[in-house]
Enzyme design. Structure first.
Site, short mmCIF file in Angstrom:
data_model
loop_
_atom_site.label_atom_id
_atom_site.label_comp_id
_atom_site.label_asym_id
_atom_site.label_seq_id
_atom_site.Cartn_x
_atom_site.Cartn_y
_atom_site.Cartn_z
N TYR A 174 0.34 2.82 -2.45
CA TYR A 174 0.64 4.19 -2.51
C TYR A 174 0.22 4.62 -1.20
O TYR A 174 -0.88 4.43 -0.79
CB TYR A 174 0.16 4.96 -3.82
CG TYR A 174 0.31 6.32 -3.91
CD1 TYR A 174 1.52 6.87 -4.02
CD2 TYR A 174 -0.86 7.33 -3.46
CE1 TYR A 174 1.70 8.41 -4.07
CE2 TYR A 174 -0.75 8.63 -3.51
CZ TYR A 174 0.66 9.09 -3.76
OH TYR A 174 0.86 10.52 -3.80
N ASP A 212 -3.43 1.58 5.83
CA ASP A 212 -3.76 2.87 5.13
C ASP A 212 -5.15 2.73 4.35
O ASP A 212 -5.23 1.97 3.27
CB ASP A 212 -2.81 3.14 4.11
CG ASP A 212 -2.90 4.38 3.12
OD1 ASP A 212 -4.13 5.08 3.41
OD2 ASP A 212 -2.06 4.80 2.31
N LYS A 269 -9.84 11.18 1.66
CA LYS A 269 -10.83 10.91 0.75
C LYS A 269 -12.19 11.13 1.12
O LYS A 269 -12.61 12.17 1.69
CB LYS A 269 -10.62 9.73 -0.31
CG LYS A 269 -9.30 9.60 -0.97
CD LYS A 269 -8.94 8.74 -1.87
CE LYS A 269 -7.55 9.30 -2.56
NZ LYS A 269 -6.50 8.47 -2.72
C1 LIG Z 1 -5.25 8.93 -2.30
C2 LIG Z 1 -4.15 8.08 -1.19
C3 LIG Z 1 -3.19 8.53 -0.36
C4 LIG Z 1 -2.66 10.04 -0.40
O1 LIG Z 1 -3.78 11.08 -0.08
P1 LIG Z 1 -3.72 12.53 -0.62
O2 LIG Z 1 -4.87 13.14 0.16
O3 LIG Z 1 -3.73 12.44 -2.10
O4 LIG Z 1 -2.27 12.81 0.04
C5 LIG Z 1 -2.56 7.87 0.56
N1 LIG Z 1 -2.84 6.68 0.64
C6 LIG Z 1 -3.69 5.99 -0.27
C7 LIG Z 1 -4.04 4.43 -0.04
C8 LIG Z 1 -4.48 6.74 -1.26
O5 LIG Z 1 -5.34 6.17 -2.00
#
Ligand SMILES: *Cc1c(COP(=O)(O)O)cnc(C)c1O
Length: 431
Positions: free
Chosen positions: A144, A239, A261
């Site tokens: 994701y 990511d 995060k």
């Molecule tokens: C949480 C997450 C996102 C999205 O971040 P948001 O701040 O919720 O838009 C993207 N990539 C990874 C790996 C994530 O865990």
């Protein structure tokens, strides 16, 4: 436990917001329950509007690695608020956070702060496309990367290589530029690169997948991504919105990294950054456009700075978190065995996961094949005993520096009760 006030709040919210929430997983749909509404949190504990106390193993999905309402973060924020909450102009705080990030990630030679992980990955892809002058990207099934259009894409059916929208509202033409490959499938990835390498702007990956449960990369997976992208001139994007500052460093160095995060310490902040020659393409130094009214917001910078400083002041943070996590996993394995409930566990730094299966779990379809009903029962019984876990098998469990030995022991004791309950269900063939 009584959940009356949460139930009332959920009914009120459902009338006001789609599904009663502002982000889908919060609705507890995966576990067939009503969500609990949170009143406050402190350290490792979270309290709902009925006054129930839980040990929190979600940590706002990762950001709260220093614990909720950490006194250092709170004090810094209180001071910052009094200086004004947004200027839409540069501050020293942005450079301070940028330099701190560099201490953890030396490969991030330049950085751009944004407001969410979604923005970070979306912008990094635009940058990769602008830099390479190519259109296609490769993503891995079950990873994701936020909810931007090019990333809400599934593998096409059958032999189709190009993606199809995974959400209504994403156009076919956008989805066609996204190629989806199974996570950990080295051969499939090599084939895609052999067929389309010189059309591929970027390969984006969670170096440890944390959005289909937790799945570590198998040996040579990340190495292959690095070697193949180097060969084809594609940009490799890690990511690390979830894994950033939470797992040991990877040996492989990507071209661009997305963070989120933890970097905002519980306030809205994320970032993308990496090789200077690529980042110079971002406006205003380059032509790839990307902007944000609240980007680099002084409160978000302050919470991020303080959280990273806490991590820096705890040099063995990752080891501490890892060994706390291992203690739980070791206990789960032996308790599960005593109760003849097959499980698989995974772990990476301060992230961990349990799957109710006796088969290997290396990609999205492996997770789908695990026993989701057992997971639901497990989640529900844990919640009713004061352990707050992610309400979905397709999520990761988070450890924080605020979790005490007592918290860990309590978690293990409750797990023992819950495994026994699952065994009773199994023996009655009810699950
Ligand atoms: C949480 C997450 C996102 C999205 O971040 P948001 O701040 O919720 O838009 C993207 N990539 C990874 C790996 C994530 O865990």
């Amino acid at each position: 436990m009584n959940f009356e006030n949460s139930r009332r709040e959920f009914n009120r919210a459902k009338n006001l917001m789609p599904g009663g929430v502002n982000s889908p997983v919060r609705a507890f749909k995966n576990v067939n329950r009503d969500p609990i509404f949170i009143a406050r949190a402190e350290g490792s504990k979270i309290y709902d509007v009925d006054g129930n106390e839980f040990i929190d193993f979600v940590g706002s999905w990762g950001p709260m690695i220093a614990g909720h309402a950490n006194p250092r973060v709170v004090r810094a924020l209180q001071k910052a608020v009094e200086n004004g909450t947004s200027f839409g102009a540069p501050t020293k705080l942005e450079s301070e956070l940028a330099e701190l990030v560099q201490e953890f990630y030396p490969a991030i030679e330049m950085i751009r702060f944004v407001n969410s992980g979604t923005e970070a990955t979306m912008s990094a892809l635009r940058l990769a496309r602008g830099f390479t002058n190519r259109d296609k990207i490769v993503k891995f099934i079950g990873c994701y990367h936020g909810h931007s259009d090019s990333l809400l894409v599934n593998a096409g059916s059958g032999a189709a290589t190009f993606g199809t929208p995974s959400s209504p509202g994403v156009t076919d033409s956008v989805a066609r530029d996204t190629i989806c490959v199974d996570y950990n499938d080295i051969d499939a990835f090599k084939k895609v690169m052999a067929d389309f390498g010189n059309e591929i702007a970027a390969v984006i990956v969670e170096p440890v997948a944390g959005n289909m449960g937790l799945i570590p990369p198998r040996e040579n997976f990340l190495e292959t991504l690095r070697a193949e992208t180097q060969k084809s001139g594609s940009i490799l994007i890690f990511d690390e919105v979830m894994t950033g500052f939470r797992t040991p460093r990877f040996k492989i160095q990507p071209d661009l990294t997305c963070l989120g995060k933890i970097i905002g310490g519980g306030l809205p902040c994320a970032a993308y950054g990496g090789r200077r020659d690529i980042m110079e393409f971002v406006s205003p130094s380059g032509k790839v456009y990307q902007a944000g009214t609240l980007s680099g917001n002084p409160l978000a910078m302050t919470a991020g700075i303080e959280t990273l400083k806490i991590l820096k002041d705890t040099p063995d943070a990752i080891q501490i978190l890892t060994s706390r996590t291992k203690k739980i996993l070791d206990a789960w394995k032996s308790i599960a065995e005593e109760n003849s409930i097959p499980i698989r566990t995974t772990q990476a730094g301060a992230m961990f996961c349990i799957f109710f299966t006796d088969s290997k779990v290396e990609n999205f379809s492996d997770v789908e094949k695990s026993d989701l009903n057992r997971f639901k029962l497990w989640f529900s019984e844990m919640l009713d005993r004061g352990i707050y876990l992610p309400p979905s098998q397709f999520e990761t469990i988070f450890m924080s520096l605020a979790h005490s030995d007592d918290d860990i022991n309590r978690m293990i004791a409750v797990s023992r009760e819950v495994f026994e309950i699952i065994r009773q269900y199994v023996s009655r063939q009810e699950i």
